[in-house]
Write a protein that holds these residues in place. Structure first.
Motif, short mmCIF file in Angstrom:
data_model
loop_
_atom_site.label_atom_id
_atom_site.label_comp_id
_atom_site.label_asym_id
_atom_site.label_seq_id
_atom_site.Cartn_x
_atom_site.Cartn_y
_atom_site.Cartn_z
N ALA A 1 38.10 50.71 39.17
CA ALA A 1 38.74 49.46 38.75
C ALA A 1 37.91 48.25 39.17
N GLU A 2 37.30 48.30 40.34
CA GLU A 2 36.44 47.19 40.79
C GLU A 2 35.21 47.06 39.89
N VAL A 3 34.64 48.20 39.51
CA VAL A 3 33.47 48.19 38.63
C VAL A 3 33.86 47.64 37.25
N MET A 4 35.00 48.09 36.76
CA MET A 4 35.46 47.62 35.45
C MET A 4 35.79 46.13 35.48
N ALA A 5 36.32 45.65 36.59
CA ALA A 5 36.60 44.21 36.73
C ALA A 5 35.30 43.41 36.69
N GLU A 6 34.27 43.94 37.30
CA GLU A 6 32.96 43.26 37.26
C GLU A 6 32.42 43.24 35.84
N LEU A 7 32.56 44.34 35.13
CA LEU A 7 32.12 44.36 33.73
C LEU A 7 32.92 43.36 32.90
N ALA A 8 34.22 43.28 33.14
CA ALA A 8 35.07 42.33 32.41
C ALA A 8 34.63 40.90 32.71
N ARG A 9 34.28 40.64 33.96
CA ARG A 9 33.83 39.30 34.35
C ARG A 9 32.57 38.91 33.58
#
Length: 104
Positions: free
Chosen positions: A80-88
């Motif tokens: 989820a943290e990695v996906m949040a970074e990609l979303a950012r």
């Protein structure tokens, strides 16, 4: 199977007996070993990409994704943290994003 499913499976196996689970055994060896294994799998994927063998590349890419998630688990970083970074980063040019990173 999704990456979320795989990440949950890896998290669950982290508490398993290392003698009964490859994932638990790898995690028990520590983050450095997990990172080393991820690197080995990445190199194998690169080799197959150069060779052009689509089937072998798909297989090695699966290994890369698995070992990336194991490495993240070893350091307590969630998918989820990695996906949040990609979303950012979404909607930002790759060149602009890269130039905004602090210089090392």
């Amino acid at each position: 199977m999704t990456l979320d499913d795989l990440a949950r499976t890896i998290a669950a196996r982290a508490a398993a007996d290392p003698s009964s689970s490859w994932t638990a055994k790898l995690l028990a060896k520590g983050p450095e070993k997990c990172a080393e294994k991820f690197g080995e799998e990445a190199i194998e994927a690169i080799i197959e990409a150069i060779r052009g063998d689509r089937e072998r590349l798909a297989s090695e890419a699966a290994d890369v994704l698995f070992h990336l998630l194991v490495m993240l688990q070893s350091r307590g970083v969630t998918l989820a943290e990695v996906m949040a970074e990609l979303a950012r980063r979404q909607g930002t040019s790759g060149l602009a994003e890269k130039s905004s990173r602090p210089r090392e």
